[in-house]
Structures are given as C-alpha cells and as structure tokens.
Motif scaffolding. Structure first.
Motif, PDB file in Angstrom:
ATOM      1  N   LEU A  41       0.825  -1.216   0.000  1.00  0.00           N
ATOM      2  CA  LEU A  41       0.000   0.000   0.000  1.00  0.00           C
ATOM      3  C   LEU A  41       0.857   1.263   0.000  1.00  0.00           C
ATOM      4  O   LEU A  41       0.521   2.243  -0.670  1.00  0.00           O
ATOM      5  N   GLU A  42       1.964   1.261   0.733  1.00  0.00           N
ATOM      6  CA  GLU A  42       2.856   2.419   0.734  1.00  0.00           C
ATOM      7  C   GLU A  42       3.504   2.605  -0.636  1.00  0.00           C
ATOM      8  O   GLU A  42       3.706   3.731  -1.085  1.00  0.00           O
ATOM      9  N   GLY A  43       3.826   1.511  -1.306  1.00  0.00           N
ATOM     10  CA  GLY A  43       4.382   1.597  -2.650  1.00  0.00           C
ATOM     11  C   GLY A  43       3.398   2.178  -3.636  1.00  0.00           C
ATOM     12  O   GLY A  43       3.762   2.981  -4.507  1.00  0.00           O
ATOM     13  N   LYS A  44       2.135   1.788  -3.523  1.00  0.00           N
ATOM     14  CA  LYS A  44       1.108   2.346  -4.395  1.00  0.00           C
ATOM     15  C   LYS A  44       0.934   3.841  -4.142  1.00  0.00           C
ATOM     16  O   LYS A  44       0.770   4.624  -5.074  1.00  0.00           O
ATOM     17  N   LYS A  45       0.985   4.227  -2.868  1.00  0.00           N
ATOM     18  CA  LYS A  45       0.843   5.638  -2.527  1.00  0.00           C
ATOM     19  C   LYS A  45       2.018   6.444  -3.081  1.00  0.00           C
ATOM     20  O   LYS A  45       1.839   7.544  -3.605  1.00  0.00           O
ATOM     21  N   ALA A  47       3.843   5.694  -5.697  1.00  0.00           N
ATOM     22  CA  ALA A  47       3.795   5.703  -7.161  1.00  0.00           C
ATOM     23  C   ALA A  47       2.823   6.756  -7.682  1.00  0.00           C
ATOM     24  O   ALA A  47       2.975   7.242  -8.805  1.00  0.00           O
ATOM     25  N   LYS A  48       1.837   7.135  -6.885  1.00  0.00           N
ATOM     26  CA  LYS A  48       0.857   8.130  -7.312  1.00  0.00           C
ATOM     27  C   LYS A  48       1.378   9.560  -7.208  1.00  0.00           C
ATOM     28  O   LYS A  48       0.808  10.467  -7.797  1.00  0.00           O
ATOM     29  N   LYS A  49       2.458   9.766  -6.476  1.00  0.00           N
ATOM     30  CA  LYS A  49       2.991  11.116  -6.295  1.00  0.00           C
ATOM     31  C   LYS A  49       3.539  11.646  -7.612  1.00  0.00           C
ATOM     32  O   LYS A  49       4.080  10.903  -8.425  1.00  0.00           O
TER      33      LYS A  49
END
Length: 65
Positions: A41-45, A47-49
């Motif tokens: 979940l932190e990786g997905k967050k 990647a959205k930046k």
C-alpha cells in the motif's frame, strides 16, 4: 489505510497469535502478511505522487570558469 494497517501490525506484534475462550478460538493473520500488505500500500501511494523521487542537477564548483 496505511496508518490503520501500521497500527494493526503493532497490535498484532504485542498480542498473542491465537486465543481460545469457551470453545471459540481466534487466530490472527501472520505478521509477515500484514507487513507485506503495508509495504504494498505504501508503494502504491508513492507511485501516485507527481515527483519522480530523483533530482538531477549540475554542480559547479566555485572559482571555475
């Protein structure tokens, strides 16, 4: 959601793996699976930046021509 999962990981680390009361038994999810879910979940967050995470620049030492 990430903060909630981080809190859940710390609670799971403090508590017992399984418990049994009046014939009803409960077992927690493995901490390893919770940590993997948190990392995902932190990786997905991240990647959205919009920022790329790397900065490129030219360093010019003082006194050079």
């Amino acid at each position: 959601m990430g903060d909630e999962l981080t809190d859940r990981i710390s609670e799971a680390a403090r508590g017992p793996k399984s418990a049994s009361v009046d014939g009803v038994s409960v077992e927690q999810q493995p901490i390893r699976d919770l940590i993997k879910a948190d990392q995902y979940l932190e990786g997905k967050k991240a990647a959205k930046k919009a920022s790329m995470g790397l900065r490129f620049g030219r360093i010019v030492p003082p006194g050079s021509v």
